[in-house]
Design a protein around this motif. Structure first.
Motif, PDB file in Angstrom:
ATOM      1  N   ALA A 111       0.725  -1.273   0.142  1.00  0.00           N
ATOM      2  CA  ALA A 111      -0.149  -0.093  -0.112  1.00  0.00           C
ATOM      3  C   ALA A 111       0.666   1.321  -0.073  1.00  0.00           C
ATOM      4  N   THR A 112       1.810   1.301   0.632  1.00  0.00           N
ATOM      5  CA  THR A 112       2.756   2.247   1.143  1.00  0.00           C
ATOM      6  C   THR A 112       3.493   2.726  -0.279  1.00  0.00           C
ATOM      7  N   ALA A 113       3.750   1.544  -1.201  1.00  0.00           N
ATOM      8  CA  ALA A 113       4.320   1.767  -2.723  1.00  0.00           C
ATOM      9  C   ALA A 113       3.647   2.468  -3.678  1.00  0.00           C
ATOM     10  N   ARG A 114       2.275   2.296  -3.178  1.00  0.00           N
ATOM     11  CA  ARG A 114       1.119   2.971  -4.162  1.00  0.00           C
ATOM     12  C   ARG A 114       0.674   4.167  -3.511  1.00  0.00           C
ATOM     13  N   GLY A 115       0.881   4.655  -2.331  1.00  0.00           N
ATOM     14  CA  GLY A 115       0.514   5.548  -1.692  1.00  0.00           C
ATOM     15  C   GLY A 115      -0.982   5.595  -1.248  1.00  0.00           C
ATOM     16  N   VAL A 116      -1.495   4.401  -0.965  1.00  0.00           N
ATOM     17  CA  VAL A 116      -2.682   4.146  -0.309  1.00  0.00           C
ATOM     18  C   VAL A 116      -2.562   4.170   1.137  1.00  0.00           C
ATOM     19  N   PRO A 117      -3.510   4.799   1.818  1.00  0.00           N
ATOM     20  CA  PRO A 117      -3.509   4.916   3.236  1.00  0.00           C
ATOM     21  C   PRO A 117      -3.963   3.587   3.701  1.00  0.00           C
ATOM     22  N   VAL A 118      -3.238   3.373   4.886  1.00  0.00           N
ATOM     23  CA  VAL A 118      -3.748   1.946   5.753  1.00  0.00           C
ATOM     24  C   VAL A 118      -4.543   2.375   6.989  1.00  0.00           C
ATOM     25  N   HIS A 119      -5.396   1.887   7.338  1.00  0.00           N
ATOM     26  CA  HIS A 119      -6.080   1.580   8.459  1.00  0.00           C
ATOM     27  C   HIS A 119      -6.336   0.425   9.225  1.00  0.00           C
ATOM     28  N   HIS A 120      -5.662   0.401  10.152  1.00  0.00           N
ATOM     29  CA  HIS A 120      -5.845  -0.848  11.186  1.00  0.00           C
ATOM     30  C   HIS A 120      -7.164  -0.741  12.092  1.00  0.00           C
ATOM     31  N   VAL A 121      -8.283  -1.805  11.794  1.00  0.00           N
ATOM     32  CA  VAL A 121      -9.377  -1.793  12.303  1.00  0.00           C
ATOM     33  C   VAL A 121      -9.708  -3.067  13.201  1.00  0.00           C
ATOM     34  N   LYS A 122     -10.628  -2.782  13.714  1.00  0.00           N
ATOM     35  CA  LYS A 122     -11.364  -4.252  14.599  1.00  0.00           C
ATOM     36  C   LYS A 122     -11.857  -5.015  13.482  1.00  0.00           C
ATOM     37  N   ARG A 123     -11.877  -6.457  13.988  1.00  0.00           N
ATOM     38  CA  ARG A 123     -12.713  -7.264  12.972  1.00  0.00           C
ATOM     39  C   ARG A 123     -14.235  -6.872  12.822  1.00  0.00           C
ATOM     40  N   ARG A 124     -14.876  -6.333  13.550  1.00  0.00           N
ATOM     41  CA  ARG A 124     -16.331  -5.944  13.324  1.00  0.00           C
ATOM     42  C   ARG A 124     -16.415  -5.084  12.305  1.00  0.00           C
ATOM     43  N   GLU A 125     -15.394  -4.138  12.224  1.00  0.00           N
ATOM     44  CA  GLU A 125     -15.410  -2.979  11.238  1.00  0.00           C
ATOM     45  C   GLU A 125     -15.195  -3.660   9.831  1.00  0.00           C
ATOM     46  N   LEU A 126     -14.390  -4.847   9.766  1.00  0.00           N
ATOM     47  CA  LEU A 126     -14.184  -5.418   8.212  1.00  0.00           C
ATOM     48  C   LEU A 126     -15.242  -6.251   8.072  1.00  0.00           C
TER      49      LEU A 126
END
Length: 296
Positions: A76-91
Motif C-alpha cells: 500500500a505504501t508503494a502505491r500511496g494508499v492509506p492504511v487503516h488498522h481496524v477491528k474485525r467488526r469493522e471489516l
C-alpha cells in the motif's frame, strides 16, 4: 469526491431505547467504490494497478499474521494508499460478513471489456501469434461463486480469453474476485451483447465452436462426443451454458460439436450432472493438455 458512510453496528437498541448499541467506528467510503476482501484479491489488486485503490483496511492483530500485515503495508505504501488498522467488526461491516481474512481494500470496480477493446489476444512476448488458441465463452452464468471458479480454472489452464454474454450474466463483483482467488484481478474478461453473431463471426474466421452438454439426449442435429475423444487442430471456442438450462438452443445450433463428460456409474435422477465450474475444469484439463503436448 462524494462520500457515503458505513458503520458497524452492535446490538439494536432495546428496552425502549435505554440500551445503546456498542461503540463502533464509522467508515467513510468514496461514492462508486467497492470493497474487495480476502488476501489474494486485495494483494493482486494492489500489485496489478488495474483498479484505483483508495484505502486498505487491515485487522488489528499480532502473532503469525504480522508478516502478512507488514507485506500489505509495504504494498500500500508503494502505491500511496492509506492504511487503516481496524477491528474485525469493522471489516465484517465493510464486506457484509464475507470471509475477509483480515483484509479489505476500497477501490474502483472492474468492468467487462468490450470485444472492440480486445485487439489481438494477450499472448505474451514469448508466444507466437500462430499458437493454437482456446477461448472460453460463458453464456448466462449467474452465480458469482461459479463465475469466480470458472475464471480461476481458465487462468490456471491457459485459456487465452474469456467472453461472457451480457444478458443474465453475473457482473465482476468482489465476491467473484474472491471466488477466483484473485484471478479476476490479473485476467481480462470480455463481454458481448450478441453472442450468436460473435460465434458466427468466429466460425467465418475458421474457429471451431464446441458446446457442452450433460446428456447427449438433450441435443439434436449437433454431434455429441466424449471429451476424452475430442481432438482439435484449429483455434477453439468452448461454450459453457447457464447453471440451470445449459447452452441455449440458439447457441447449440451454432456449435460444430458438443462435448459430454462420461459418468463413472449409473446416476440417480436429480444428480445426473456436475456443477458448472467443476465440469468446466474437467473439460479444460482434457482440452488444454492436448495443447501442452503439441507445444512441447
Amino acid at each position: 469526491a462524494d462520500r457515503v458512510w458505513w458503520s458497524s453496528r452492535g446490538r439494536d437498541c432495546s428496552n425502549g431505547g435505554k440500551r445503546q448499541e456498542r461503540k463502533s467506528l464509522p467508515i467513510e467510503r468514496t461514492k462508486g467504490s467497492e470493497i474487495l476482501f480476502g488476501i489474494a484479491p486485495c494483494s493482486l489488486a494492489l500489485s496489478q494497478s488495474r483498479r484505483d485503490p483508495f484505502r486498505l483496511f487491515l485487522k488489528q492483530s499480532s502473532g503469525p499474521r504480522r508478516l502478512v500485515v507488514s507485506e500489505f503495508v509495504l504494498q500500500a505504501t508503494a502505491r500511496g494508499v492509506p492504511v487503516h488498522h481496524v477491528k474485525r467488526r469493522e471489516l465484517d461491516a465493510l464486506c457484509g460478513g464475507q470471509v475477509h481474512q483480515g483484509v479489505c481494500l476500497e477501490a474502483t470496480p472492474l468492468r467487462f471489456k468490450s470485444l472492440e477493446e480486445a485487439g489481438k489476444p494477450d499472448l505474451g512476448n514469448e508466444e507466437s501469434l500462430s499458437r493454437q488458441e482456446i477461448w472460453l465463452v460463458l453464456e448466462q452464468i449467474q452465480d458469482p461463486m461459479n463465475l469466480g471458479a470458472l475464471l480461476r480454472s481458465a487462468y490456471f489452464f491457459g485459456v487465452d480469453r474469456v467472453v461472457t454474454s451480457q444478458r443474465n450474466s453475473c457482473p465482476l463483483t468482489p465476491t467473484v474476485s474472491k471466488a477466483s482467488s484473485g484471478a479476476m484481478e490479473v485476467f481480462d474478461v470480455y463481454s458481448t451483447d450478441d453472442l450468436q453473431s460473435f460465434l458466427k463471426a468466429k466460425t467465418a474466421e475458421g474457429w471451431e465452436i464446441v458446446g457442452t452438454v450433460s446428456s447427449p439426449e438433450d441435443v439434436e442435429n449437433v454431434p455429441v462426443i466424449s471429451c476424452s475423444e475430442f481432438r482439435w487442430n484449429k483455434p477453439l471456442i468452448l461454450v459453457i451454458g447457464s447453471e440451470g438450462d445449459g447452452v441455449s438452443l440458439e447457441t447449440q445450433l451454432l456449435c460444430h460439436r458438443m462435448l459430454a463428460i462420461p459418468p463413472g456409474r449409473v446416476l440417480h435422477p436429480g444428480i445426473e450432472s456436475l456443477n458448472v465450474s467443476v465440469a468446466t475444469g474437467i473439460l479444460l484439463h482434457s482440452i488444454c493438455s492436448q495443447k501442452l503436448r503439441h507445444s512441447n
